[in-house]
Motif scaffolding. Sequence first.
Motif, PDB file in Angstrom:
ATOM      1  N   LEU A  12      64.655  19.119  59.914  1.00 44.64           N
ATOM      2  CA  LEU A  12      63.271  18.579  60.353  1.00 44.64           C
ATOM      3  C   LEU A  12      63.503  17.394  61.198  1.00 44.64           C
ATOM      4  O   LEU A  12      62.840  17.467  62.539  1.00 44.64           O
ATOM      5  CB  LEU A  12      62.308  18.246  59.501  1.00 44.64           C
ATOM      6  CG  LEU A  12      61.989  19.349  58.516  1.00 44.64           C
ATOM      7  CD1 LEU A  12      61.073  18.798  57.231  1.00 44.64           C
ATOM      8  CD2 LEU A  12      61.007  20.227  59.459  1.00 44.64           C
ATOM      9  N   ARG A  13      64.348  16.577  61.095  1.00 47.89           N
ATOM     10  CA  ARG A  13      64.720  15.192  61.965  1.00 47.89           C
ATOM     11  C   ARG A  13      65.125  15.768  62.990  1.00 47.89           C
ATOM     12  O   ARG A  13      64.899  15.217  64.102  1.00 47.89           O
ATOM     13  CB  ARG A  13      65.551  14.314  61.040  1.00 47.89           C
ATOM     14  CG  ARG A  13      64.791  13.561  60.020  1.00 47.89           C
ATOM     15  CD  ARG A  13      63.852  12.537  60.526  1.00 47.89           C
ATOM     16  NE  ARG A  13      63.001  12.196  59.367  1.00 47.89           N
ATOM     17  CZ  ARG A  13      62.062  11.454  59.555  1.00 47.89           C
ATOM     18  NH1 ARG A  13      61.677  11.060  60.633  1.00 47.89           N
ATOM     19  NH2 ARG A  13      61.439  10.906  58.431  1.00 47.89           N
ATOM     20  N   LEU A  14      66.282  16.576  63.029  1.00 53.44           N
ATOM     21  CA  LEU A  14      67.094  17.053  64.385  1.00 53.44           C
ATOM     22  C   LEU A  14      65.824  17.911  65.348  1.00 53.44           C
ATOM     23  O   LEU A  14      65.819  17.655  66.549  1.00 53.44           O
ATOM     24  CB  LEU A  14      67.910  18.269  64.117  1.00 53.44           C
ATOM     25  CG  LEU A  14      69.204  17.615  63.480  1.00 53.44           C
ATOM     26  CD1 LEU A  14      70.168  18.544  62.798  1.00 53.44           C
ATOM     27  CD2 LEU A  14      70.128  16.587  64.529  1.00 53.44           C
ATOM     28  N   PHE A  15      65.071  18.598  64.653  1.00 51.51           N
ATOM     29  CA  PHE A  15      63.938  19.271  65.441  1.00 51.51           C
ATOM     30  C   PHE A  15      63.142  18.097  65.834  1.00 51.51           C
ATOM     31  O   PHE A  15      62.504  18.377  67.083  1.00 51.51           O
ATOM     32  CB  PHE A  15      63.086  20.166  64.578  1.00 51.51           C
ATOM     33  CG  PHE A  15      62.132  21.008  65.289  1.00 51.51           C
ATOM     34  CD1 PHE A  15      62.477  21.990  66.570  1.00 51.51           C
ATOM     35  CD2 PHE A  15      60.774  20.727  65.050  1.00 51.51           C
ATOM     36  CE1 PHE A  15      61.497  22.602  67.017  1.00 51.51           C
ATOM     37  CE2 PHE A  15      59.593  21.491  65.667  1.00 51.51           C
ATOM     38  CZ  PHE A  15      60.149  22.575  66.908  1.00 51.51           C
ATOM     39  N   LEU A  16      62.522  17.313  65.204  1.00 56.06           N
ATOM     40  CA  LEU A  16      61.845  16.113  65.752  1.00 56.06           C
ATOM     41  C   LEU A  16      62.340  15.376  66.957  1.00 56.06           C
ATOM     42  O   LEU A  16      61.559  14.920  67.876  1.00 56.06           O
ATOM     43  CB  LEU A  16      61.300  15.484  64.520  1.00 56.06           C
ATOM     44  CG  LEU A  16      60.174  15.748  63.632  1.00 56.06           C
ATOM     45  CD1 LEU A  16      60.221  14.839  62.293  1.00 56.06           C
ATOM     46  CD2 LEU A  16      58.994  16.042  64.383  1.00 56.06           C
ATOM     47  N   GLY A  17      63.751  15.162  66.860  1.00 58.81           N
ATOM     48  CA  GLY A  17      64.324  14.504  67.963  1.00 58.81           C
ATOM     49  C   GLY A  17      64.271  15.374  69.292  1.00 58.81           C
ATOM     50  O   GLY A  17      64.020  14.903  70.158  1.00 58.81           O
ATOM     51  N   PHE A  18      64.400  16.547  68.825  1.00 57.90           N
ATOM     52  CA  PHE A  18      64.298  17.693  70.026  1.00 57.90           C
ATOM     53  C   PHE A  18      63.144  17.588  70.730  1.00 57.90           C
ATOM     54  O   PHE A  18      62.707  17.490  71.809  1.00 57.90           O
ATOM     55  CB  PHE A  18      64.715  19.077  69.623  1.00 57.90           C
ATOM     56  CG  PHE A  18      64.326  20.135  70.451  1.00 57.90           C
ATOM     57  CD1 PHE A  18      65.229  20.317  71.508  1.00 57.90           C
ATOM     58  CD2 PHE A  18      63.379  20.899  70.387  1.00 57.90           C
ATOM     59  CE1 PHE A  18      65.208  21.435  72.469  1.00 57.90           C
ATOM     60  CE2 PHE A  18      62.794  21.878  71.421  1.00 57.90           C
ATOM     61  CZ  PHE A  18      63.986  22.049  72.282  1.00 57.90           C
ATOM     62  N   ARG A  19      61.837  17.721  69.561  1.00 54.26           N
ATOM     63  CA  ARG A  19      60.318  17.493  70.385  1.00 54.26           C
ATOM     64  C   ARG A  19      60.208  16.188  70.964  1.00 54.26           C
ATOM     65  O   ARG A  19      59.529  16.456  72.016  1.00 54.26           O
ATOM     66  CB  ARG A  19      59.462  17.761  69.067  1.00 54.26           C
ATOM     67  CG  ARG A  19      59.336  18.859  68.515  1.00 54.26           C
ATOM     68  CD  ARG A  19      58.505  20.039  69.774  1.00 54.26           C
ATOM     69  NE  ARG A  19      57.313  19.550  70.322  1.00 54.26           N
ATOM     70  CZ  ARG A  19      56.104  19.604  69.768  1.00 54.26           C
ATOM     71  NH1 ARG A  19      55.878  20.650  68.795  1.00 54.26           N
ATOM     72  NH2 ARG A  19      55.204  19.348  70.281  1.00 54.26           N
TER      73      ARG A  19
END
Length: 156
Positions: A12-19
């Motif tokens: 989730l944190r990796l995806f949030l960073g991507f977003r």
Amino acid sequence: MTADPPGFELPLRLFLGFRVLIDELHAELARQGHPDMRPMHGFVLQAIGSKGTTAVELGRRLGVSKQAAGKTVDTLEQLGYVERGSDPGDARRKIVRLTERGVDSLVRSARIFEDLRAGWARTLGEDRLRALESDLRAVTPEDVFRLDVPGWFGGH
């Protein structure tokens, strides 16, 4: 002693960073004259590449059907980012190529990503950011331009 975060938090944190990066990119692209660009469009323009490609090959690169690729190409053509033309080697084949506007959006994106990375370096520190990038390289495939992401998100 602090407990380790739950395992589900990492993706989730990796995806949030991507977003965060992608949302900031698109906000800046809009300010620089590309308000219609969407995250999927960037994947498609990258998959088309500098030499162009056919809808069949584009679908293969993106991991989507030829029809899905064709619909996205229709949209990008209407927005002025790509054009269709005949293949000089085979007049029966249609090639999708980037227009000057399409190339401009990719050049601007590259510059904006450099600025965004610099912002992360200011926040985290250059050494920590480089360590993060190095760590991510250690746990991800070498091919950073693996363009089947749209298909993967679509469940293919």
